[in-house]
Design an enzyme around this catalytic site. Structure first.
Site, PDB file in Angstrom:
ATOM      1  CG  HIS A 128       1.773   5.715  -3.151  1.00  0.00           C
ATOM      2  ND1 HIS A 128       1.130   4.514  -2.984  1.00  0.00           N
ATOM      3  CD2 HIS A 128       0.793   6.606  -3.512  1.00  0.00           C
ATOM      4  CE1 HIS A 128      -0.161   4.656  -3.238  1.00  0.00           C
ATOM      5  NE2 HIS A 128      -0.386   5.918  -3.565  1.00  0.00           N
ATOM      6  CE1 TYR A 158       5.735  -2.907  -2.351  1.00  0.00           C
ATOM      7  CE2 TYR A 158       4.556  -3.705  -4.287  1.00  0.00           C
ATOM      8  CZ  TYR A 158       4.549  -3.191  -3.000  1.00  0.00           C
ATOM      9  OH  TYR A 158       3.361  -2.960  -2.349  1.00  0.00           O
TER      10      TYR A 158
END
Length: 470
Positions: A71, A134
């Site tokens: 992605h 993240y």
């Protein structure tokens, strides 16, 4: 855990521009371990962009072989592992020469990676109970535009340690396109505000053909509107160039003009400064020699204190002060601007042709600046990633008075320059019935800081001749 204790904080570049791997110090004992997963000051010192994270996400994976991606999101990511170990694969899906480049490595709690916007991100877990974390510098939005790549793409040829046939993969990830069918992610957009003015038109010429550059007039974007902060998805932009301003210096001395000047040159600039700061954008703002009083007998440097004489200069100085608070900013200070439409040069040429002998001020000294030079200089600052701050940008060459400019126009158009009579500023405006703004008598700006970045403007005399077609 497989992490190595006692590493020094260090950074390693990869074959994908902007994608960098960090080794992190992990300190452990019998109780467990501790690390600084992200430390702005230390990591910025090693070259990590101050990317301004706003959200922290954690993806927990039960089993070995869980595979996610590829992605590419419209934001930057700081990826690390809290527990366990992964094999990570990154593919550049951005427009440009590095499109399709692949980088792979393993991450454990002692390694992290910075993933720039537009680089496809994926991973495969190598240990059970892996927590993948993240930081991102934008909030998730349904308006955000993504790009995807199939994990099994033959061109990328990622050597997954666990064959994809044996991995746990979502139905969506299995259906993503091959590289040949991926639409590359364009760079962050540039927005030019004030696109219908002289400088705005020059910027349209400078950036002609670039699909990621957008233009807005006041009709398109009212900087004083109460909903300006939500008028666009600002995180999709990288740069705002503010070419809008109230430049009628004499009108600014009237009550209505004063309100208009403050609204355009201060209130509107405050809105852009707020938006740029909140969204991590670069703000380019065009300033003026009118922030100075013209009293010193040398070229003005960028760090000289401002001392505006009139309302226009005061509003420009106030706007500069606002823009200077934006972490990423360029204040481009210029003078005696000449562009498309009516301007001093065309007026003098018309008078010469009509047989009119003008009286022109001879005690104001500066350099003409042509909008093409300003536009090219702005593009240079942006694309060269020059240090942020204030830059003087005018035409180069010997300074001239307005009367000297007029005489040169007469000469270049085949007329007798002696027809131009020089007068003082006070004499020129002595009979004026409307308010007159005070002018700086010396508007010469030092260009050495700009030239140190590798950009040199055209000598004003050459641009003058080009404009007149000689």
């Amino acid at each position: 855990m497989a992490a190595t204790f006692g590493k020094q904080l260090s950074v390693t570049s990869t074959n994908i521009p902007g994608l960098v791997v960090f080794d992190l110090p992990v300190h452990g004992d019998s109780r467990g371990w501790f690390k600084e997963n992200w430390q702005r000051e230390k990591m910025s010192a090693l070259g990590l962009p101050d990317f301004g994270p706003v959200q922290n996400n954690v993806s927990f994976n039960d089993a070995v072989g869980t595979t996610r991606g590829i992605h590419a999101e419209p934001w930057d990511k700081w990826v690390s592992v809290a527990t366990g170990r992964i094999f990570g694969a990154w593919v550049d899906l951005r427009e440009g020469p590095s499109f399709g480049e692949v980088f792979t490595t393993e991450l454990d709690p002692s390694r992290a990676i910075f993933v720039p916007r537009g680089v496809g991100n994926s991973y495969q877990t190598l240990e059970p109970d892996t927590a993948y974390t993240y930081l991102v510098n934008d909030h998730w939005s349904p308006r955000a535009e993504y790009s995807f790549l199939n994990l099994a793409d033959e061109t990328s040829a990622i050597n997954w340690p666990i064959p994809l046939a044996d991995a746990e993969i979502s139905v969506k990830d299995l259906a993503h396109p091959r590289l040949r069918d991926v639409t590359p992610i364009p760079p962050r957009k540039i927005l030019v505000v004030g696109a219908s003015g002289q400088l705005g038109l020059a910027l349209q010429q400078e950036f002609a053909g670039l699909s990621h550059v957008e233009y807005a007039t006041r009709t398109d974007l009212d900087l004083n509107a109460p909903d300006i902060d939500g008028a666009r998805r600002w995180r999709d932009y990288g740069v705002i160039i503010n070419a809008a301003a109230h430049t009628a210096v004499d009108t600014a001395e009237t009550p209505d003009g004063r309100r208009a000047a403050w609204a355009a040159n201060v209130t509107g600039v405050a809105a852009l400064s707020r938006i740029a700061t909140a969204n991590g954008l670069t703000l380019v703002h065009v300033s003026s020699d009118y922030v100075f009083d013209g009293a010193i007998d040398r070229p003005y440097r960028e760090d000289d204190p401002v001392c505006p004489l009139g309302v226009y200069g005061q509003t420009k100085a106030a706007g500069d002060a606002l823009v200077s608070t934006v972490p990423r900013h360029y204040i481009v200070r210029t003078s005696w601007v000449i562009g498309e439409g009516k301007n001093f040069v065309r007026t003098m040429a018309a008078l010469a042709d009509r047989g009119v002998d003008p009286r022109v001020v001879d005690d104001q000294v500066g350099r003409l600046t042509f909008t093409g030079d300003i536009a090219a200089g702005i593009r240079h600052l942006i694309e060269s990633d020059a240090p942020h701050g204030v830059y003087n940008l005018t035409g180069s060459g010997e300074p001239m008075s307005w009367a000297e400019v007029a005489r040169r126009v007469f000469d270049l158009t085949g007329h007798d320059s002696a027809r131009v009579t020089g007068v003082s500023t006070d004499d020129y405006f002595a009979a004026a019935t409307a308010p007159v703004a005070p002018r700086p008598r010396r508007s010469v700006l030092d260009l050495s800081k700009l030239e140190a970045t590798g950009f040199r403007t055209t000598p004003a005399a050459d641009s003058l001749a080009t404009l007149l077609g000689v």
